[in-house]
Design an enzyme around this catalytic site. Structure first.
Site, PDB file in Angstrom:
ATOM      1  N   ASP A 123       0.853  -1.196   0.000  1.00 43.78           N
ATOM      2  CA  ASP A 123       0.000   0.000   0.000  1.00 43.78           C
ATOM      3  C   ASP A 123       0.883   1.237   0.000  1.00 43.78           C
ATOM      4  OD1 ASP A 123       0.825  -0.719   2.656  1.00 43.78           O
ATOM      5  OD2 ASP A 123      -0.531   0.798   3.454  1.00 43.78           O
ATOM      6  N   GLU A 190       0.041  -0.962   5.788  1.00 48.08           N
ATOM      7  CA  GLU A 190       1.144  -0.539   6.658  1.00 48.08           C
ATOM      8  C   GLU A 190       1.094   0.952   6.943  1.00 48.08           C
ATOM      9  OE1 GLU A 190       5.382   0.679   7.632  1.00 48.08           O
ATOM     10  OE2 GLU A 190       4.000   1.403   6.125  1.00 48.08           O
TER      11      GLU A 190
HETATM   12 ZN   LIG Z   1       6.967   1.599   4.279  1.00 53.98          ZN
END
Ligand SMILES: [Zn+2]
Length: 331
Positions: A123, A190
């Site tokens: 992401d 994340e």
């Molecule tokens: Zn990262």
């Protein structure tokens, strides 16, 4: 007169000793750089570049408000990986944790050894509204120009996902099998904390009693002009991570009217609280991984900087001061 002359001789001798000792320390500082063996493999560079460029084009964007995440784009990215790395998907076991976090298990020859883990995330953070024009190349174009690939995720951290899979695909083609199990673990959230991705991977593997010999995550990069006095690029290996804390300040007080202003407004009171907080910084201290970094880069520095770092016993306060102002962002 005699006394002055005597003091001058003492001072002169001390200065001489000081110069000899500090110069000796500087000149005997030996390089600690390893000499890497030449890599004789045949990684297909074009394939690697092309795959990363394509990977950048998927808008796998994490938003604090999860309902804004376009999960269809995440699914498309996963299919793209399947097409780009056929051997990995044929020979490794793929498990999708929470639908979009990916765990690949690469079976080793020796099951008594603890596995290792390589992790990354696919992401990326959104492009701030109104800043689209500031990009030299569209952040989701994956443009290849001037010897660089442009866009979100080129550094953080589709490069990790594609780099690891590219290496695995290459090794599989050569018939390689690792001695111990290797887990490749790629999160999908994340940038907003990893609760649905990395954390779920951990609890899933934990529940099965899987322990790792080590896990290698993203962290650090090859940086230029960041370490004072070093002109060459420095590979900064991240071995620790800063934590963070969020403070919420609130204040109670009475309101007022502009016709009778008070000396001290509520906004002024809270502003001075914020200023006090800002002034109370952690004390700088060069130790642990930070100190190790300088042990290895100091011999590569320009003479003046090398002089300072070779004589840390004198210059430590200066080093700490300059580090805390210029290296704040060095993770
Ligand atoms: Zn990262």
């Amino acid at each position: 007169m005699k006394k002055l002359k005597f003091s001058l001789i003492i001072f002169g001798s001390l200065l001489l000793v000081f110069i000899i000792v500090t110069m000796f320390n500087t000149l005997t500082l030996e390089s600690r750089q390893p000499s890497p063996e030449n890599f004789n493999g045949s990684i297909k560079e074009d394939h690697a570049i092309d795959t990363l460029s394509k990977a950048i084009q998927f808008k796998t964007i994490s938003y604090q408000d999860r309902s804004k995440m376009d999960l269809i784009e995440f699914d498309r990215f996963i299919s793209f990986l399947e097409q780009s790395f056929p051997l990995v998907h044929e020979e490794l076991e793929l498990e999708k944790v929470n639908s979009h976090a990916l765990v690949y298990k690469w079976k080793g020859t020796d099951s008594t050894k603890l596995p290792i883990g390589l992790t990354s995330h696919y992401d990326v953070v959104p492009v701030l509204e109104g800043t689209e024009e500031n990009w030299e190349h569209d952040p989701f174009s994956g443009t290849i120009a001037d010897g660089k690939i442009w866009g979100r995720g080129t550094l953080d951290d589709k490069i990790g996902v594609i780099g690891i899979l590219e290496a695995a695909e290459h090794l599989l083609k050569e018939g390689y099998q690792p001695a111990r199990d290797i887990y490749l673990m790629f999160g999908h959230d994340e940038e907003i904390g990893g609760d649905e991705g990395a954390a779920m991977i951990v609890s899933t593997l934990n529940a099965r009693g899987i322990k790792f010999d080590f896990v290698l995550d993203e962290g650090g990069a090859i940086v230029e002009n960041m370490v004072p006095g070093v002109n060459q690029p420095v590979g900064v290996v991240g071995v620790s991570e800063k934590g963070s804390a969020t403070a919420e300040l609130s204040i109670e007080g009475s309101g007022g009217h502009s016709s009778q202003p008070k000396d001290r407004t509520n906004i002024g009171r809270i502003a001075s609280a914020i200023a006090k907080l800002e002034e109370t910084q952690f004390p700088a201290d060069l130790k642990g991984p930070g100190e190790d970094l300088f042990e290895f880069v100091a011999p590569e520095m320009s003479f003046a900087m090398k002089y300072v770092f070779a004589n840390k016993f004198i210059f430590e306060p200066v080093i700490e001061k300059s580090c805390s102002s210029s290296l704040h962002h060095l993770r």
